[in-house]
Design an enzyme around this catalytic site. Structure first.
Site, PDB file in Angstrom:
ATOM      1  NE  ARG A 171     -74.406 -23.942 -54.876  1.00  0.00           N
ATOM      2  CZ  ARG A 171     -75.500 -23.734 -54.962  1.00  0.00           C
ATOM      3  NH1 ARG A 171     -76.020 -23.184 -53.582  1.00  0.00           N
ATOM      4  NH2 ARG A 171     -76.313 -24.157 -55.776  1.00  0.00           N
ATOM      5  CG  ASN A 190     -76.112 -25.987 -48.960  1.00  0.00           C
ATOM      6  OD1 ASN A 190     -75.090 -25.691 -48.116  1.00  0.00           O
ATOM      7  ND2 ASN A 190     -75.913 -26.147 -50.106  1.00  0.00           N
ATOM      8  N   GLY A 191     -79.214 -23.722 -45.908  1.00  0.00           N
ATOM      9  CA  GLY A 191     -80.371 -23.011 -45.641  1.00  0.00           C
ATOM     10  C   GLY A 191     -80.515 -22.810 -44.187  1.00  0.00           C
ATOM     11  CD  GLU A 208     -71.594  -6.382 -57.675  1.00  0.00           C
ATOM     12  OE1 GLU A 208     -72.461  -7.556 -57.564  1.00  0.00           O
ATOM     13  OE2 GLU A 208     -71.001  -6.388 -58.805  1.00  0.00           O
ATOM     14  CG  HIS A 265     -86.150  16.368 -59.265  1.00  0.00           C
ATOM     15  ND1 HIS A 265     -87.037  17.502 -59.095  1.00  0.00           N
ATOM     16  CD2 HIS A 265     -86.106  16.212 -60.638  1.00  0.00           C
ATOM     17  CE1 HIS A 265     -87.504  17.869 -60.338  1.00  0.00           C
ATOM     18  NE2 HIS A 265     -86.964  16.824 -61.181  1.00  0.00           N
ATOM     19  CB  CYS A 285     -73.379 -23.134 -47.906  1.00  0.00           C
ATOM     20  SG  CYS A 285     -73.855 -22.130 -46.334  1.00  0.00           S
ATOM     21  CE  LYS A 294     -70.942 -15.853 -61.253  1.00  0.00           C
ATOM     22  NZ  LYS A 294     -70.848 -14.336 -61.779  1.00  0.00           N
ATOM     23  CD1 TRP A 321     -71.529 -15.586 -48.230  1.00  0.00           C
ATOM     24  CD2 TRP A 321     -73.482 -15.478 -47.185  1.00  0.00           C
ATOM     25  NE1 TRP A 321     -71.849 -14.234 -47.997  1.00  0.00           N
ATOM     26  CE2 TRP A 321     -73.199 -14.020 -47.331  1.00  0.00           C
ATOM     27  CE3 TRP A 321     -74.563 -15.965 -46.558  1.00  0.00           C
ATOM     28  CZ2 TRP A 321     -74.214 -13.307 -47.041  1.00  0.00           C
ATOM     29  CZ3 TRP A 321     -75.609 -15.123 -46.293  1.00  0.00           C
ATOM     30  CH2 TRP A 321     -75.177 -13.476 -46.456  1.00  0.00           C
ATOM     31  CE  LYS A 378     -70.455  -6.183 -62.623  1.00  0.00           C
ATOM     32  NZ  LYS A 378     -71.765  -6.176 -61.867  1.00  0.00           N
ATOM     33  CD  GLU A 396     -74.007  -4.588 -63.871  1.00  0.00           C
ATOM     34  OE1 GLU A 396     -73.226  -5.232 -63.676  1.00  0.00           O
ATOM     35  OE2 GLU A 396     -75.259  -4.354 -63.102  1.00  0.00           O
TER      36      GLU A 396
END
Length: 619
Positions: free
Chosen positions: A40, A111-112, A498, A514, A15, A614, A87, A495, A491
């Protein structure tokens, strides 16, 4: 009180906190700072100020824009206040669980995660306290309120902090103390900023840069009392301590979308500039050398490298593994930070540990760094924010110089990371005489041309827009590559996940038979990265395997006079050509655009995808 090692093992929230103690109204400034902190978290927001002897609190679900539209916020008075973007961890993302949390006497932003919140709540309910939310944070409010019955401010904070198990960055205001804000840190980052006739509290320097460039960072266990004209710092025992005031490297950078619809679109197009900046910062053209000043270790003191990161940064570490193996004789390992922390590591004094993080605040990466520091290891940070926790606590720092990146799905920071890691591997290869000076100079020559090649590769726009819808319509997709192309396949898949919220899997092309080949069915889109490198013919053979099972193959290769031998490729995109080392930079571009246009067609929030933030300061 638990040890520093135990503290770093705690979960940390992602946060954002802001606090301002001023001689003028603060609500508008707090709102502007919260907008900067939305990277955040953006599922709820809130603000509390002191005026007329009361705590005034307004909270809302969703973005800061929702909070700003609230008529109560627009009427808020008070020259001292705290704000928060969330968040969610404990409790649903709604206005009740949004921060600040307040009693009649105390208001807190946090935060935490408080690990013993259930036990503390049971104790506080027994004392007659009533809880309104589902959050762990509310126990802090009531614990401070309880301790203030018998203690002064400093002692009540000290006593409260010793009762909390877990991680926190706190901003606290008090109804009966209208001239101060308290900040406290354990695990989660927290900074104090200084201004004329006002002082500030923030979860990082980014939110404070518009107000000041003078900063002090709290260390674990410390707390502070912020008044308009001075700040006092205390250790965990409540003893006053002195702290240095640091000057940030630059004034606030103005960064907006310009004519672009999204920050991510702008950041993709900025990548030639990102590379040019990084090259200019590190390459000495006149001497044909890479300048890595003040590197604290001799080449014969390092026999292995361990690269550590999370998410996109982990992919950059994987990419660097191939370069280090190609250009040096060092042993190379790559670790996901959250796994590294919990393994039984056998630390060796001749290993260089490299930590990669865009924000420099990634919780798992920071905890891995802390573990290495405790064991006396050589540590190097590759970060975009040089004032960050990882940068400050590493033995050596290599900034990526890519400028502000707003889009949650990293683009230009990824290219910045792999650029720095490539140059580091080149330089170490030269130091150790693993590559010749002639080969080194030739590779530098190619590297200087890279920004122009990326600029040309960005012109693949129209074709990608056309084919992106196919990936949205499919129930899943695959991204395949070998060698240097494998990390880029990972990557590209990340993307798409996301941004478009569709299943995508990155895989080594040679491993398809396999297991994953069982997933291929008629019409499934498969991206095959097959540049003209040492793996080219083998990758084309793997491509035929998926075509034979009915897949729609999007082949991404580099320009060449030789035609690809296949009549059944669905679509082909050609990037520019360069030496094999640098082709991954070019292959990345169409994959970023594919994810962007897929999400754009779905109408999703590209800069702020759901459930993500982010700066990932949570385990």
């Amino acid at each position: 009180v638990r040890s520093r090692r135990q503290r770093q093992m705690c979960i940390r929230d992602r946060c954002g906190i802001i606090g301002i103690n001023s001689n003028k109204p603060v609500s508008a400034t707090i709102l502007n700072s919260l907008k900067k902190l939305e990277y955040r978290g953006y599922d709820s927001a809130g603000i509390a100020t002191l005026s007329s002897g009361l705590i005034n609190e307004v909270k809302s679900e969703g973005r800061v824009d929702n909070l700003e539209k609230n008529s109560l916020v627009q009427k808020m008075e008070g020259t001292i206040g705290i704000g928060h973007v969330r968040w969610a961890t404990h409790g649903l993302p709604n206005s009740i669980n949004a921060h600040p949390h307040s009693s009649q006497n105390v208001s807190v932003v946090h935060n935490g995660i408080i690990e013993n919140s259930t036990l503390l709540k049971k104790f506080l309910v027994g004392k007659g306290h009533k809880f309104k939310s589902q959050t762990d944070t509310e126990v802090i409010v009531h614990l401070i309120t309880e301790n203030l019955k018998t203690e002064n401010i400093v002692n009540s904070i000290k006593k409260t902090l010793k009762s909390l198990h877990g991680s926190f960055a706190l901003g606290i205001i008090f109804k009966d103390q209208p001239d101060l804000i308290v900040g406290a840190r354990r695990g989660s980052p927290l900074a104090v900023g200084y201004g004329p006739n006002e002082n500030y509290l923030g979860s990082d320097s980014y939110a404070l840069k518009s107000m000041t460039n003078k900063i002090t960072y709290l260390n674990d266990g410390e707390f502070c009392v912020i008044k308009k004209d001075h700040v006092e710092f205390f250790n965990e025992d409540g003893v006053k301590i002195n702290k240095k005031v640091l000057e940030l490297s630059s004034s606030e950078e103005k960064y907006d979308k310009g004519d672009y619809k999204h920050f991510m679109a702008k950041e993709i197009e900025e990548q030639p500039i990102t590379l040019k900046n990084g090259i200019n910062e590190y390459i000495d053209t006149s001497n044909n050398d890479i300048n890595i000043y003040n590197f604290p270790w001799k080449s014969n003191e390092i026999s292995s490298v361990t690269l550590i990161g999370c998410g996109t940064a982990y992919h950059s570490c994987l990419m660097a593994k191939y370069w280090f193996e190609e250009l040096t004789s060092l042993d190379v390992n790559v670790d996901i930070a959250s796994e590294f922390r919990y393994r039984k590591n056998r630390f060796k004094k001749d290993t260089l540990y490299v930590f990669v993080s865009q924000s420099g605040e990634t919780a798992d990466t920071y905890a891995a760094l802390d573990l290495c520091k405790q064991n006396g290891m050589k540590t190097c940070a590759v970060v975009n924010v040089i004032e960050s926790s990882i940068a400050r606590d590493s033995g050596f720092v290599l900034p990526i110089h890519c400028g502000t990146e707003i889009g949650v799905a990293s683009t230009k920071a990824f290219l910045g990371q792999i650029l720095i890691l490539y140059m580091l591997s080149l330089k170490i290869g030269l130091w150790r005489n693993d590559i010749s000076k002639e080969a080194f100079v030739n590779k530098l020559k190619d590297l200087k041309e890279l920004p122009k090649l990326v600029e040309k590769t960005l012109l693949t726009d129209n074709k990608i827009q056309t084919i992106s819808g196919t990936f949205n319509e499919a129930k899943g997709s695959m991204f395949l590559g070998r060698g240097f192309s494998y990390p880029i396949a990972l990557e590209g898949a990340l993307k798409l996940k996301e941004l478009s919220y569709v299943h995508a899997e990155g895989y080594p092309a040679g491993e398809m038979k396999h297991g994953p080949l069982a997933l291929i069915e008629e019409g499934m889109p498969v991206v095959v990265l097959a540049p003209r490198d040492n793996y080219y013919k083998k990758t084309i053979s793997n491509m035929q395997e998926v075509i034979a099972r009915g897949a729609k193959v999007l082949l991404i290769t580099n320009k060449s006079k030789d035609e690809v031998v296949s009549e059944n490729i669905w679509e082909k995109i050609e990037v520019e050509s360069t030496n094999e080392d640098l082709l991954p930079f070019l292959l990345t571009i169409p994959l970023q655009k594919l994810a962007y246009y897929s999400a754009l067609k779905k109408g999703y929030d590209i800069d702020k995808p759901r459930n993500l933030a982010k700066s990932v300061t949570v385990e």
